[in-house]
Motif scaffolding. Sequence first.
Motif, PDB file in Angstrom:
ATOM      1  N   LEU A 211     -34.558 -17.336  -7.428  1.00  0.00           N
ATOM      2  CA  LEU A 211     -34.987 -18.913  -7.718  1.00  0.00           C
ATOM      3  C   LEU A 211     -33.874 -19.125  -8.515  1.00  0.00           C
ATOM      4  N   GLU A 212     -32.576 -18.096  -9.293  1.00  0.00           N
ATOM      5  CA  GLU A 212     -31.913 -18.629  -9.286  1.00  0.00           C
ATOM      6  C   GLU A 212     -30.604 -19.187  -8.524  1.00  0.00           C
ATOM      7  N   GLU A 213     -30.250 -18.727  -7.506  1.00  0.00           N
ATOM      8  CA  GLU A 213     -29.974 -19.381  -6.100  1.00  0.00           C
ATOM      9  C   GLU A 213     -30.200 -20.572  -5.719  1.00  0.00           C
ATOM     10  N   VAL A 214     -31.633 -20.186  -5.686  1.00  0.00           N
ATOM     11  CA  VAL A 214     -32.435 -21.337  -5.211  1.00  0.00           C
ATOM     12  C   VAL A 214     -31.839 -22.893  -6.161  1.00  0.00           C
ATOM     13  N   LEU A 215     -32.252 -22.920  -7.489  1.00  0.00           N
ATOM     14  CA  LEU A 215     -31.897 -23.839  -8.218  1.00  0.00           C
ATOM     15  C   LEU A 215     -30.754 -24.629  -8.497  1.00  0.00           C
ATOM     16  N   ASN A 216     -30.234 -23.260  -8.062  1.00  0.00           N
ATOM     17  CA  ASN A 216     -28.519 -24.064  -8.230  1.00  0.00           C
ATOM     18  C   ASN A 216     -28.103 -24.461  -6.555  1.00  0.00           C
ATOM     19  N   ASP A 217     -28.177 -23.694  -5.790  1.00  0.00           N
ATOM     20  CA  ASP A 217     -27.893 -24.536  -4.481  1.00  0.00           C
ATOM     21  C   ASP A 217     -29.230 -25.701  -4.277  1.00  0.00           C
ATOM     22  N   ALA A 218     -30.349 -26.167  -5.018  1.00  0.00           N
ATOM     23  CA  ALA A 218     -30.778 -27.818  -4.843  1.00  0.00           C
ATOM     24  C   ALA A 218     -30.355 -28.646  -5.726  1.00  0.00           C
ATOM     25  N   LEU A 219     -29.424 -28.085  -7.226  1.00  0.00           N
ATOM     26  CA  LEU A 219     -29.131 -29.322  -7.926  1.00  0.00           C
ATOM     27  C   LEU A 219     -27.816 -29.456  -7.092  1.00  0.00           C
ATOM     28  N   ASP A 220     -27.270 -28.155  -6.579  1.00  0.00           N
ATOM     29  CA  ASP A 220     -25.671 -28.789  -6.117  1.00  0.00           C
ATOM     30  C   ASP A 220     -25.903 -29.813  -4.716  1.00  0.00           C
ATOM     31  N   LYS A 221     -26.729 -30.132  -4.296  1.00  0.00           N
ATOM     32  CA  LYS A 221     -27.170 -31.045  -2.420  1.00  0.00           C
ATOM     33  C   LYS A 221     -27.370 -32.057  -3.489  1.00  0.00           C
ATOM     34  N   VAL A 222     -28.093 -31.865  -4.198  1.00  0.00           N
ATOM     35  CA  VAL A 222     -29.071 -33.540  -4.883  1.00  0.00           C
ATOM     36  C   VAL A 222     -27.460 -33.908  -5.357  1.00  0.00           C
ATOM     37  N   LEU A 223     -27.275 -33.553  -6.281  1.00  0.00           N
ATOM     38  CA  LEU A 223     -26.243 -34.627  -6.601  1.00  0.00           C
ATOM     39  C   LEU A 223     -25.105 -34.704  -5.419  1.00  0.00           C
ATOM     40  N   GLU A 224     -24.585 -33.602  -4.569  1.00  0.00           N
ATOM     41  CA  GLU A 224     -23.750 -34.076  -3.358  1.00  0.00           C
ATOM     42  C   GLU A 224     -24.555 -35.650  -3.005  1.00  0.00           C
ATOM     43  N   MET A 225     -25.660 -35.299  -2.366  1.00  0.00           N
ATOM     44  CA  MET A 225     -26.815 -36.563  -1.867  1.00  0.00           C
ATOM     45  C   MET A 225     -26.369 -37.828  -2.475  1.00  0.00           C
ATOM     46  N   MET A 226     -26.639 -37.841  -3.950  1.00  0.00           N
ATOM     47  CA  MET A 226     -26.854 -38.842  -4.553  1.00  0.00           C
ATOM     48  C   MET A 226     -25.136 -39.614  -4.590  1.00  0.00           C
ATOM     49  N   GLY A 227     -23.743 -38.593  -4.738  1.00  0.00           N
ATOM     50  CA  GLY A 227     -22.972 -39.363  -4.983  1.00  0.00           C
ATOM     51  C   GLY A 227     -22.904 -38.965  -6.662  1.00  0.00           C
ATOM     52  N   LEU A 228     -23.415 -38.306  -7.469  1.00  0.00           N
ATOM     53  CA  LEU A 228     -23.131 -38.014  -8.558  1.00  0.00           C
ATOM     54  C   LEU A 228     -22.785 -36.264  -8.766  1.00  0.00           C
ATOM     55  N   GLU A 229     -21.957 -36.131 -10.368  1.00  0.00           N
ATOM     56  CA  GLU A 229     -21.247 -35.184 -10.764  1.00  0.00           C
ATOM     57  C   GLU A 229     -22.254 -34.716 -12.171  1.00  0.00           C
ATOM     58  N   VAL A 230     -23.131 -35.194 -12.534  1.00  0.00           N
ATOM     59  CA  VAL A 230     -24.003 -34.546 -14.064  1.00  0.00           C
ATOM     60  C   VAL A 230     -24.805 -34.429 -13.008  1.00  0.00           C
ATOM     61  N   GLY A 231     -26.131 -32.883 -13.878  1.00  0.00           N
ATOM     62  CA  GLY A 231     -27.725 -33.180 -13.725  1.00  0.00           C
ATOM     63  C   GLY A 231     -27.800 -31.678 -13.894  1.00  0.00           C
ATOM     64  N   ARG A 249     -24.861 -28.894 -14.330  1.00  0.00           N
ATOM     65  CA  ARG A 249     -23.762 -29.065 -13.848  1.00  0.00           C
ATOM     66  C   ARG A 249     -22.957 -30.669 -14.238  1.00  0.00           C
ATOM     67  N   GLY A 250     -21.185 -30.868 -14.252  1.00  0.00           N
ATOM     68  CA  GLY A 250     -20.906 -31.855 -15.050  1.00  0.00           C
ATOM     69  C   GLY A 250     -20.449 -32.063 -15.869  1.00  0.00           C
ATOM     70  N   THR A 318     -38.186 -30.468 -14.949  1.00  0.00           N
ATOM     71  CA  THR A 318     -37.570 -31.442 -14.134  1.00  0.00           C
ATOM     72  C   THR A 318     -36.286 -30.877 -13.536  1.00  0.00           C
ATOM     73  N   MET A 319     -36.107 -32.137 -13.243  1.00  0.00           N
ATOM     74  CA  MET A 319     -34.569 -32.334 -12.287  1.00  0.00           C
ATOM     75  C   MET A 319     -34.176 -33.875 -13.489  1.00  0.00           C
ATOM     76  N   GLU A 320     -32.812 -33.449 -14.191  1.00  0.00           N
ATOM     77  CA  GLU A 320     -31.988 -34.431 -14.157  1.00  0.00           C
ATOM     78  C   GLU A 320     -30.453 -35.095 -13.658  1.00  0.00           C
ATOM     79  N   VAL A 321     -30.620 -36.233 -13.306  1.00  0.00           N
ATOM     80  CA  VAL A 321     -29.501 -36.624 -12.315  1.00  0.00           C
ATOM     81  C   VAL A 321     -28.428 -37.853 -13.404  1.00  0.00           C
ATOM     82  N   VAL A 322     -27.190 -37.727 -14.138  1.00  0.00           N
ATOM     83  CA  VAL A 322     -26.808 -38.675 -14.736  1.00  0.00           C
ATOM     84  C   VAL A 322     -25.623 -39.323 -13.960  1.00  0.00           C
ATOM     85  N   SER A 323     -25.178 -41.050 -13.740  1.00  0.00           N
ATOM     86  CA  SER A 323     -24.750 -41.576 -13.585  1.00  0.00           C
ATOM     87  C   SER A 323     -23.801 -41.726 -14.746  1.00  0.00           C
ATOM     88  N   LEU A 324     -22.181 -41.869 -13.746  1.00  0.00           N
ATOM     89  CA  LEU A 324     -20.855 -42.194 -15.355  1.00  0.00           C
ATOM     90  C   LEU A 324     -20.873 -44.029 -14.930  1.00  0.00           C
TER      91      LEU A 324
END
Length: 364
Positions: A211-231, A249-250, A318-324
């Motif tokens: 579970l921990e690996e799934v969550l870390n990998d998922a968040l990293d991939k989403v932020l990479e795809m969206m061009g974001l740093e914080v989530g 992250r971020g 929930t997953m939260e992604v934030v732009s700068l």
Amino acid sequence: MIERVETEELERRHRELAALNAIANAANRSLRLEEVLEVSVEKVLEIVGADAGCVLLIEGPSRRLSVWGVRGLSPELVERLATMPLDGEHWQREASFDVRDLWRISDSVKGIAREAGLGSCLLLPLRWESTALGILLLAGDGDRALGQWSMEFLMTVGEQLGLAVRNAQLYREVQRELAERVRAEEEIRQRHRELSALNAIAATVNRSLDLEEVLNDALDKVLEMMGLEVGAIRLLDEQGGTLDLKVHRGVDLSPQVVERISRARIAENPPLAEALATGEPWIMEDVSALPVVRLIGRRDLKSLAVIPLTSKGRVLGTMEVVSLDPREFTTAEIRLLTSIGHQIGVAIENARLYGYLERQLEQL
């Protein structure tokens, strides 16, 4: 005497042919409808000696006349012409307009023009084959003779303008179709990007059942795809009253801050509560004033998207992604994030099930 009449007739024909050529050149200078009619009306007024005029085009769907190339007409008259309904006993609501309708429309236009105080008034039908396009309205002050031109010449002017109008309308239709095709192609490309993104997320979250690996990998991939740093990703506790922070992250957080934000009470966090209650993404354009933003010391955070993580109709977190920078999340991005939230939710469910089975095996 006969020779003089013939000479005058030849001169008249020559004058009219020259005038027709000048009008044709003006009308065919552009394929943009507005420009065609502006230039055409101006040129016709100049040649025939009229003081005012415009083109009235039939707008079939709205059953109204649109007014183009206005010269020398009062705003009140233009307004009356533009609001003159093309319905009643003469026109069936569902029927299209044909050339015969132009004469009835002309009678109505002439009545309005006379009420407005126009002097000598001339109406020329604009048509393309059997299709009624509209009317060219020319008005004089009464002292200048619009009647100095032959009926053949005036009807030819109407035919020339009708052809120019039809060409411009066809051009506009083609441009509209091309724009729609471009939009459709862009939609296909967008859908392809979404499918590629979803495939990448699926490949990422399905690499492991931890579970921990799934969550870390998922968040990293989403932020990479969206061009974001914080989530961050939060999961509901067993009682369903709080969301526990699992990965982020971020932001560099002190242990004290982590302790304060690690368990978010849903009732005290409107963005999280809204996303959980509706099962839909929740967007906030500016989060800089939120207490949690002040707490973590990042006043540069701007736009927030809270995405529910769902599986089998249940919200797991929930997953939260934030732009700068201020960012308007597009409909396509929200749609993609919603699908990603479902994929991550399924991966969480699978990882939890796997963990449960492992614990059961250990007890045997």
